[in-house]
Write an enzyme that holds these catalytic residues in place. Structure first.
Site, PDB file in Angstrom:
ATOM      1  CG  ASP A 155      57.022  48.632  44.458  1.00  0.00           C
ATOM      2  OD1 ASP A 155      57.648  49.678  44.639  1.00  0.00           O
ATOM      3  OD2 ASP A 155      57.531  47.505  44.559  1.00  0.00           O
TER       4      ASP A 155
ATOM      5  CE1 TYR B 135      48.773  46.165  40.267  1.00  0.00           C
ATOM      6  CE2 TYR B 135      48.726  47.633  38.366  1.00  0.00           C
ATOM      7  CZ  TYR B 135      48.151  47.154  39.537  1.00  0.00           C
ATOM      8  OH  TYR B 135      46.957  47.672  39.964  1.00  0.00           O
TER       9      TYR B 135
ATOM     10  CG  HIS C 283      45.624  49.977  49.503  1.00  0.00           C
ATOM     11  ND1 HIS C 283      45.308  49.025  48.569  1.00  0.00           N
ATOM     12  CD2 HIS C 283      46.638  50.712  48.968  1.00  0.00           C
ATOM     13  CE1 HIS C 283      46.089  49.175  47.518  1.00  0.00           C
ATOM     14  NE2 HIS C 283      46.917  50.190  47.729  1.00  0.00           N
TER      15      HIS C 283
END
Length: 221
Positions: free
Chosen positions: A65, A67, A188
């Protein structure tokens, strides 16, 4: 459908732009911009494509997504505008660059335009988001569009490096043909997971070795 995007991308993505789902997505996004604060600013929605033309792509980094805080998102995954504090995941990415390559990043801040201009496509799965509402534009059509982008790159290009951080990116990258591209996977870089296998994964040296091996210029990270 007329979409303002860099010419070479327009050519390869025109079929997507003409699809019903994309028309509905654009209607939704337009109405969101009219009635709410949405990031990134509309002119930066396709910034990743505009800074990295189709034939120039060497590396693809998949994000999720944009920020959702003021002045952060600039249309590139993991990147923020100048004069904005570097987000925690990117701080960890910079740390890994230093430990992997033995040099600090050339970037002065969290703005990754310099990578984009060298051929690193930093593609979020969702290209817009409502202010302060993470995930608010998920499942509206963006994911279908960015899946198509990944598939087209895999099919029409050769010897690209796809960097897939985290399970979301890895799932999205399942369409990549690994017989003609290098796929680098790890957890991640977020502070929640970075110590579980991101640090020490050496994605940047792997990327540059592969680019040199296949006859491309390495990236100045």
């Amino acid at each position: 459908m007329e979409v303002k995007i860099e010419e070479s991308w327009k050519k390869v993505l025109q079929k997507e732009f003409d699809e019903k789902y994309f028309e509905s997505l654009i209607e939704f996004v337009k109405s969101e911009y009219q009635k709410s604060t949405v990031y990134p600013p509309a002119k930066f929605i396709f910034n990743a494509f505009n800074l990295t033309p189709f034939a120039k792509v060497k590396v693809v980094i998949l994000g999720q997504d944009p920020y959702h805080g003021p002045n952060q998102a600039n249309g590139l995954a993991f990147s923020v505008n100048d004069n904005i504090p570097t987000p925690p995941s990117l701080v960890n990415i910079y740390k890994e660059i230093e430990s992997d390559l033995g040099v600090k990043t050339k970037n002065k801040n969290g703005n990754l335009e310099n990578w984009a201009r060298q051929g690193v496509l930093m593609l979020n799965a969702t290209l817009t988001v409502k202010a302060a509402q993470a995930g608010s534009h998920q499942n509206k059509g963006w994911e279908k569009f960015t899946d198509a982008v990944v598939k087209i790159l895999s099919e029409q290009q050769e010897n690209l490096v796809f960097i897939l951080w985290g399970s979301y990116a890895q799932k999205k990258g399942s369409v990549i043909d690994e017989s003609k591209h290098l796929v680098i996977r790890s957890v991640h870089p977020s502070p929640l997971s970075a110590y579980g296998g991101f640090f020490g994964s050496k994605p940047f040296s792997q990327t540059n070795s592969y680019l040199i091996f296949t006859g491309s210029e390495p990236i100045e990270w």
